[in-house]
Scaffold this motif. Structure first.
Motif, PDB file in Angstrom:
ATOM      1  N   GLY A 114      17.961  31.198  17.396  1.00 24.92           N
ATOM      2  CA  GLY A 114      17.173  31.131  16.173  1.00 24.92           C
ATOM      3  C   GLY A 114      17.273  32.419  15.387  1.00 24.92           C
ATOM      4  N   THR A 115      17.018  32.357  14.100  1.00 26.88           N
ATOM      5  CA  THR A 115      17.029  33.545  13.249  1.00 26.88           C
ATOM      6  C   THR A 115      15.882  33.464  12.261  1.00 26.88           C
ATOM      7  N   TYR A 116      15.457  34.632  11.782  1.00 23.57           N
ATOM      8  CA  TYR A 116      14.431  34.712  10.740  1.00 23.57           C
ATOM      9  C   TYR A 116      14.986  35.515   9.585  1.00 23.57           C
ATOM     10  N   MET A 117      14.854  34.989   8.379  1.00 22.89           N
ATOM     11  CA  MET A 117      15.317  35.676   7.177  1.00 22.89           C
ATOM     12  C   MET A 117      14.224  35.636   6.117  1.00 22.89           C
ATOM     13  N   SER A 118      14.083  36.759   5.401  1.00 26.76           N
ATOM     14  CA  SER A 118      13.063  36.842   4.358  1.00 26.76           C
ATOM     15  C   SER A 118      13.517  37.820   3.287  1.00 26.76           C
ATOM     16  N   ASP A 119      13.198  37.488   2.052  1.00 23.80           N
ATOM     17  CA  ASP A 119      13.447  38.419   0.955  1.00 23.80           C
ATOM     18  C   ASP A 119      12.134  38.943   0.379  1.00 23.80           C
ATOM     19  N   THR A 131      19.882  21.762  19.373  1.00 23.48           N
ATOM     20  CA  THR A 131      19.943  21.258  20.744  1.00 23.48           C
ATOM     21  C   THR A 131      18.765  21.753  21.575  1.00 23.48           C
ATOM     22  N   LEU A 132      18.124  22.850  21.135  1.00 21.84           N
ATOM     23  CA  LEU A 132      17.002  23.390  21.896  1.00 21.84           C
ATOM     24  C   LEU A 132      15.768  22.507  21.824  1.00 21.84           C
ATOM     25  N   VAL A 133      15.677  21.655  20.817  1.00 20.44           N
ATOM     26  CA  VAL A 133      14.489  20.813  20.677  1.00 20.44           C
ATOM     27  C   VAL A 133      14.354  19.885  21.881  1.00 20.44           C
ATOM     28  N   ARG A 134      15.462  19.607  22.551  1.00 23.57           N
ATOM     29  CA  ARG A 134      15.431  18.766  23.749  1.00 23.57           C
ATOM     30  C   ARG A 134      15.003  19.564  24.982  1.00 23.57           C
ATOM     31  N   ARG A 135      14.809  20.879  24.820  1.00 21.60           N
ATOM     32  CA  ARG A 135      14.352  21.743  25.914  1.00 21.60           C
ATOM     33  C   ARG A 135      13.072  22.416  25.443  1.00 21.60           C
ATOM     34  N   PRO A 136      11.946  21.715  25.579  1.00 20.47           N
ATOM     35  CA  PRO A 136      10.726  22.117  24.874  1.00 20.47           C
ATOM     36  C   PRO A 136      10.297  23.569  25.085  1.00 20.47           C
ATOM     37  N   LEU A 137      10.280  24.050  26.325  1.00 25.67           N
ATOM     38  CA  LEU A 137       9.778  25.405  26.548  1.00 25.67           C
ATOM     39  C   LEU A 137      10.685  26.450  25.915  1.00 25.67           C
ATOM     40  N   THR A 138      11.987  26.246  26.027  1.00 27.23           N
ATOM     41  CA  THR A 138      12.923  27.171  25.401  1.00 27.23           C
ATOM     42  C   THR A 138      12.759  27.152  23.888  1.00 27.23           C
TER      43      THR A 138
END
Length: 221
Positions: free
Chosen positions: A97-102, A113-120
């Motif tokens: 994951g990444t976070y971007m802000s201006d 694909t991580l949505v299928r691995r809830p805790l991760t």
């Protein structure tokens, strides 16, 4: 003496963790006041099932609510190879994951694909949302802006997501920025600060994180 057990973290690391708890108490006491121990249950997360983008959006909303963060944050899935090809080409360690802000708009991207691995996924998204909370104060935190990623992990625990972090990193097979022992120490401090105990967290931790938390708790006594 030589038979004393080695502590989970160095004195320097422990002091740094304490400094951040103290910083929040002094400068953002409302963050401490609203924090509660977040557990991976339906009591905290009511995102729709299915494992797609709608699920991800629901998790984002839940996390923002739990952090008391009333900001618009856009969410976008990354384009990734299918699991079998990623495994074949050794790319399973790509960006989660990444976070971007201006300063005006904010965007989190995530590996779908991580949505299928809830805790991760919960761990990943909570970390990225914490970037938004800390955005305006990162340079004021103990250690300064150069330790921002490490501090982001820590402040996610201070916000109540310590069980999510410990178990999420364990199930993912990688530690992230903070090491697991450091997370356990921070979680033990959180529990004490909020008049809780290991029994409130242990049912949601697997064997190794549970051992780290028990040792961290014993060191805090």
């Amino acid at each position: 003496m030589f038979w004393r057990r080695k502590p989970l973290v160095s004195e320097e690391m422990r002091d740094w963790i304490v400094d951040h708890f103290d910083w929040v108490s002094t400068n953002r006491p409302q963050w401490h006041d609203q924090a509660r121990l977040v557990l991976p249950t339906k009591d905290f997360f009511d995102a729709p099932p299915g494992g797609g983008h709608e699920t991800a959006l629901g998790v984002l909303r839940n996390i923002q609510d739990l952090m008391g963060l009333d900001l618009r944050i856009d969410l976008q899935p990354l384009e990734v190879l299918p699991d079998d090809l990623r495994h074949q080409y050794g790319q399973m360690s790509e960006v989660a994951g990444t976070y971007m802000s201006d300063g005006e708009s904010r965007l989190i991207t995530y590996d779908p694909t991580l949505v299928r691995r809830p805790l991760t996924f919960l761990n990943t998204l909570a970390h990225e949302v914490m970037h938004a909370r800390l955005e305006e104060v990162a340079h004021l935190l103990p250690g300064g802006a150069e330790m921002h990623e490490l501090a982001t992990d820590l402040h996610t625990i201070i916000a109540g997501f310590g069980v999510i972090e410990l178990e999420g990193a364990e199930t993912a097979g990688w530690a992230g920025y903070m090491g697991q022992p450091s997370r356990a120490v921070a979680l033990a401090m959180f529990l004490k600060f909020h008049d809780l105990g290991p029994a409130d967290a242990l049912p949601h931790l697997s064997a190794r994180p549970a051992r780290w938390l028990r040792k961290a708790w014993a060191e805090e006594d």
